[in-house]
Design a protein around this motif. Structure first.
Motif, PDB file in Angstrom:
ATOM      1  N   THR A  43       0.846  -1.199   0.000  1.00 45.15           N
ATOM      2  CA  THR A  43       0.000   0.000   0.000  1.00 45.15           C
ATOM      3  C   THR A  43       0.881   1.247   0.000  1.00 45.15           C
ATOM      4  OG1 THR A  43      -0.108  -0.040   2.406  1.00 45.15           O
ATOM      5  CG2 THR A  43      -1.855  -1.184   1.198  1.00 45.15           C
ATOM      6  N   PHE A  44       0.294   2.370  -0.429  1.00 45.38           N
ATOM      7  CA  PHE A  44       1.023   3.637  -0.446  1.00 45.38           C
ATOM      8  C   PHE A  44       0.022   4.777  -0.293  1.00 45.38           C
ATOM      9  CE2 PHE A  44      -0.129   2.747  -4.809  1.00 45.38           C
ATOM     10  CZ  PHE A  44      -0.591   3.975  -5.292  1.00 45.38           C
ATOM     11  N   SER A  45       0.541   5.961   0.033  1.00 47.62           N
ATOM     12  CA  SER A  45      -0.291   7.164   0.161  1.00 47.62           C
ATOM     13  C   SER A  45       0.132   8.181  -0.880  1.00 47.62           C
ATOM     14  CB  SER A  45      -0.146   7.779   1.557  1.00 47.62           C
ATOM     15  OG  SER A  45      -0.600   6.875   2.551  1.00 47.62           O
ATOM     16  N   ASN A  49      -4.739  10.082  -0.604  1.00 46.24           N
ATOM     17  CA  ASN A  49      -5.442   8.855  -0.979  1.00 46.24           C
ATOM     18  C   ASN A  49      -4.589   7.634  -0.652  1.00 46.24           C
ATOM     19  OD1 ASN A  49      -7.674  10.222  -2.029  1.00 46.24           O
ATOM     20  ND2 ASN A  49      -6.665  10.474  -4.026  1.00 46.24           N
ATOM     21  N   GLU A  50      -5.232   6.548  -0.250  1.00 42.87           N
ATOM     22  CA  GLU A  50      -4.540   5.286  -0.011  1.00 42.87           C
ATOM     23  C   GLU A  50      -4.611   4.437  -1.283  1.00 42.87           C
ATOM     24  OE1 GLU A  50      -2.808   4.167   2.616  1.00 42.87           O
ATOM     25  OE2 GLU A  50      -3.042   6.147   3.514  1.00 42.87           O
ATOM     26  N   GLY A  51      -3.470   4.018  -1.732  1.00 38.73           N
ATOM     27  CA  GLY A  51      -3.420   3.172  -2.924  1.00 38.73           C
ATOM     28  C   GLY A  51      -2.728   1.863  -2.645  1.00 38.73           C
ATOM     29  N   GLU A  52      -2.686   1.023  -3.685  1.00 36.01           N
ATOM     30  CA  GLU A  52      -2.056  -0.304  -3.527  1.00 36.01           C
ATOM     31  C   GLU A  52      -1.457  -0.740  -4.857  1.00 36.01           C
ATOM     32  OE1 GLU A  52      -3.532  -4.105  -1.226  1.00 36.01           O
ATOM     33  OE2 GLU A  52      -4.422  -4.062  -3.225  1.00 36.01           O
ATOM     34  N   GLY A 108      -7.051   4.573  -5.646  1.00 39.03           N
ATOM     35  CA  GLY A 108      -8.113   5.075  -4.783  1.00 39.03           C
ATOM     36  C   GLY A 108      -9.070   5.955  -5.562  1.00 39.03           C
TER      37      GLY A 108
END
Length: 855
Positions: A43-45, A49-52, A108
């Motif tokens: 995961t990343f920000s 927004n939180e993404g993957e 996201g």
């Protein structure tokens, strides 16, 4: 192999070509036995927004050169650094590449990017380490246990960069950083070490020529790049890695093992020559020269009383081992005493036979031998002619035979026997690294030079790259389509899943990609030498001919059988994401000649694993099974015929119980190569969708309770009820990729324990089949001779003449194997006879009738 061979004064140098390493890595990956994880998910920000990211890696490969950017498989990616910046930073570093395709990025807010293609490059130094708890072994490879990865870079294809920037201009740089950090963490925390040898190899300071005392890895970066291992086998060896030559590997011999010539003579041949003369090895100085005099054993030569070897020297000359020496001695030939002295020269050639084994050929030059007799011998012998023609000939012959047997046999034994040749058969015996999947070594060529004995060969591995489909010399008329995943061809139609079509299309005549497949031309590369790594790294996205190759690109030959002519090679990424290498040429009649190989690879799938347990049982019957077993009597050869043999019957009985049972069955769906987290799991029983809990009717006559819990489904049967059902699970991962797997579950509601087993039934059939090979023929009756089977105490399997046996021995009559007409059928077991009404008594009667009919 490619001379010259320079070991740098190391005793042993092993070279493994870059292509061989990549072939082994590819085979391990294709066999789901990769030494690296196949997935990275993180995961990343970004901007609140939180993404993957979810990356699935393809076949890994290594580059042993200093400048990997010159390879097309590297240059096709955008690394965001200059080409020069991709060069390795030290002489010990290699580049490990982890390509990925069909990766998935969720940003996201319902924004995502699919089919992300790129590659991770890891540069790290090759080193040697001692495995924990085993100080007598070493491993070679890449070690990340110092909490450091020397370098990680991430590249994307230009097409992928465009898609990512369309989603968010900052996304490519962000993903590079996320993936770099995740790969570095994965290598340090999870992988820790990547071994380039299949298992730790033994080291010992015992001067064994095949057990190294240490190892120094080095990279040979010219021509056919190779990773080399410089191995001292003696504590006194002081080699120079900078002086090691090569690489000497070739396409036919991807592994080269070099024995330094001094090591070969001093540590392999010298001890065997000393042992053959019953002398101390210290009587010979290295590499192989006798420093004193050695008395040879003359007990096998009647003409010789004493024979002394005064000098001996072995060296490598003009492709063979040359042994020169001198001797003197005395003895008597035909009663006449003599003394003898002379020189000899023996040549030993090392070759490979048709079985790929060492063949040692020994030749001897005409010797220079002097034989001297006392003066009275000449008088008694009646002149010189008799001496040179008979007595001297016997003396010379005996001497040379003894010298040849002592010296040449010792050399042949040292190289062709267990000292060297037999120990080259397995990695466990030859303690050298041959690659991550190697389990042995197959010789392909031998070259003996003054510098080294060079052994070329291939590693023997269990791992192999599976092939999904292939075709050779396939002729395609215009309008033909081919499914490269299955090997099926169609004329005049394009079913779903076909990958290529030949003929007229929207852009003219050519080879068209179908069903989402991609085409990439491979220039002038040889179809035969293309590997799965070459095909995977073809530029599918950057090729302007990804959907169609014009017919004008395809060379024309006058006939399919014509042996000379050009062809076109290209790669295909199939509709099922396999990779295919293809070679084509056209015929004057417009048909296309096609050769192709589609490599299989780990595909998304689902394994359904089943476990069951009895939850309740109730006895409903008991009894005793009785049956007849059989065994074969022995037979023997006599007067050119075989006698004896046949069937012996044995009665058996065993008690049994029969219980009604209720059972609980749990089926578990295990995904393979699906990206986590799983989006959905759906279960069916005999094609009927089920979820939650409830009951379902099976076989239209009884109900089964079920309960679904994610990737598990539990079934409960009632007492005495059978269960025969197909449980299927369909899993969809977070990329939207779906895969399904099923298992047929078959359980009996009634269980029998004890009694007659299936093995007992099958034993009769196998015994009758075996006994049927031992037909008895009528014996020839002779007075005083009983040609009956030999008794067990005789211990003889066959005799060649009349056998007179003691009258006190009782001999049983042995029947022919056939059971007679009643049972002369393909005997599947006594259960079939039971069904026909033939029980134990009927079988015994059939055997008895067979005996009586044959007397």
């Amino acid at each position: 192999m490619q001379p010259p061979y320079d070991t740098g004064d190391f005793d042993l140098v092993v070279q493994v070509s870059e292509r061989e390493f990549n072939d082994q890595l590819a085979a391990m990956y294709a066999g789901s036995d990769s030494i690296l994880p196949t997935q990275v998910r993180q995961t990343f920000s970004m901007l609140g927004n939180e993404g993957e990211v979810n990356f699935l890696f393809d076949t890994p490969w290594v580059h042993l050169g200093t400048d990997p950017q010159h390879r097309q498989a590297v240059a096709r990616y955008d690394w965001k650094v200059s080409d020069a910046a991709l060069n390795v930073e030290s002489t010990e570093q290699i580049s490990l590449f982890l390509p990925f395709s069909e990766a998935f990025v969720d940003i996201g807010n319902n924004v995502d990017a699919a089919d992300v293609d790129g590659c991770v490059m890891v540069q790290h130094s090759v080193e040697t380490w001692t495995p924990d708890g085993d100080s007598d072994t070493r491993e070679i490879g890449l070690s990340f246990t110092d909490e450091e990865v020397e370098r990680v870079e991430v590249g994307f294809t230009p097409e992928t960069v465009t898609r990512l920037e369309d989603a968010n201009p900052l996304l490519p740089a962000l993903l590079r950083g996320v993936l770099q950090d995740e790969v570095e963490t994965m290598l340090i925390d999870d992988v820790e070490r990547i071994a380039l040898s299949p298992e730790p190899f033994e080291v010992a300071e015992d001067d064994d020529p095949l057990t190294p005392a240490g190892v120094e890895p080095l990279l040979l970066r010219t021509g056919e790049r190779a990773l080399a291992f410089a191995l001292p086998t003696r504590s006194a060896t002081t080699g120079d890695v900078d002086a090691v030559g090569g690489p000497n590997t070739s396409a036919g011999s991807p592994v080269a093992i070099l024995f330094d010539s001094e090591t070969l003579l001093g540590d392999v041949i010298r001890p065997e020559i000393a042992a053959g003369m019953d002398a101390s090895v210290d009587a010979f100085e290295r590499p192989c020269r006798l420093t004193g005099s050695v008395d040879l054993d003359t007990s096998g030569a009647a003409e010789l009383d004493d024979l002394n070897l005064n000098s001996l020297r072995a060296r490598i000359h003009d492709g063979h081992i040359r042994i020169d020496g001198s001797f003197d001695g005395d003895g008597s030939a035909k009663g006449f005493p003599f003394t003898v002295d002379g020189d000899f020269r023996i040549r030993v050639y090392l070759e490979l036979n048709d079985e790929g084994e060492f063949d040692v050929r020994v030749e001897s030059e005409d010797p220079d031998v002097d034989v001297d007799f006392p003066a009275w011998v000449y008088v008694v012998a009646g002149g010189l002619g008799l001496i040179t023609g008979g007595i001297a000939g016997a003396a010379v012959g005996a001497t040379l035979v003894l010298v040849a047997e002592t010296v040449a046999d010792a050399v042949a034994d040292s190289i062709g026997g267990e000292v060297l040749a037999e120990q080259l058969g397995a990695v466990g015996d030859v303690s050298v690294p041959l690659g991550p999947a190697a389990e042995g070594f197959e010789l392909t060529e031998v070259d003996l030079t003054e510098g080294a004995l060079a052994l070329g060969g291939r590693p023997v591995t269990d791992a192999g790259i599976p092939v999904a489909a292939r075709a050779i010399d396939q002729t395609l008329p215009s309008g033909t389509t081919v499914d490269l995943d299955t090997g099926d061809t169609y004329t005049g139609s394009e079913p779903a899943g076909v990958d290529v079509a030949w003929g007229q299309g929207t852009d003219g005549v050519g080879i068209y990609a179908r069903s989402g497949a991609d085409i990439a031309p491979l220039g002038g590369q040889s179809f035969r030498t293309l590997t799965v790594v070459d095909v995977e790294q073809a530029d599918f996205e950057g090729s302007p001919y990804g959907s169609m190759l014009p017919a004008s690109f395809v060379p024309v030959r006058p006939a399919a059988w014509f042996p000379v002519g050009s062809s076109l090679t290209f790669a295909v990424r199939t509709s099922e994401h396999r990779f295919t290498k293809c070679e084509v040429f056209r015929l004057p009649n417009g048909r296309l000649e096609l050769d192709y190989v589609t490599y299989d690879r780990p595909m998304p799938g689902v394994d359904v694993l089943v476990e069951s347990a009895i939850t309740e049982r109730e006895q409903v019957a008991e009894g005793t099974d009785r049956w007849v077993g059989a065994s074969c009597a022995g037979s023997f050869r006599y007067d050119g015929s075989r006698y004896g043999g046949g069937v012996r019957t044995e009665s058996h009985a065993n008690e049994y119980t029969i219980d009604d049972v209720a059972q609980s069955v749990t089926a578990t769906a295990e995904p393979t190569r699906l990206a986590t987290p799983i989006r959905s799991i759906a279960w069916t029983l005999d094609g009927t969708s089920v979820s939650g809990s409830g009951t379902i009717t099976i076989d239209s006559d009884h109900e089964v309770e079920y309960a679904v819990d994610g990737n598990e489904i539990t079934l409960e049967t009632a007492l005495g009820e059978d269960l025969n059902v197909v449980a299927e699970a369909t899993i969809v991962d977070d990329r939207g990729v779906a895969a399904a797997g099923d298992e047929y579950i078959s359980l009996d509601g009634m269980i029998k324990e004890g009694g007659r087993s299936q093995a007992d039934i099958e034993q009769i059939a196998e015994t009758l089949k075996e006994c049927g090979r031992m037909r008895r023929r009528p014996p020839i009756r002779r007075p005083g001779v009983r040609p009956d089977p030999l008794p067990p105490w005789a211990g003889v399997d066959g005799v060649g003449g009349d056998v007179v046996l003691p009258e006190a021995i009782e001999h049983e009559t042995v029947e022919e194997a056939s059971l007679g007409d009643t049972l002369e059928q393909s005997f599947a077991g006594a259960s079939r006879l039971d069904a026909l009404g033939h029980g134990t008594e009927q079988i015994e009667q059939a055997l008895r009738r067979g005996r009586e009919r044959r007397g």
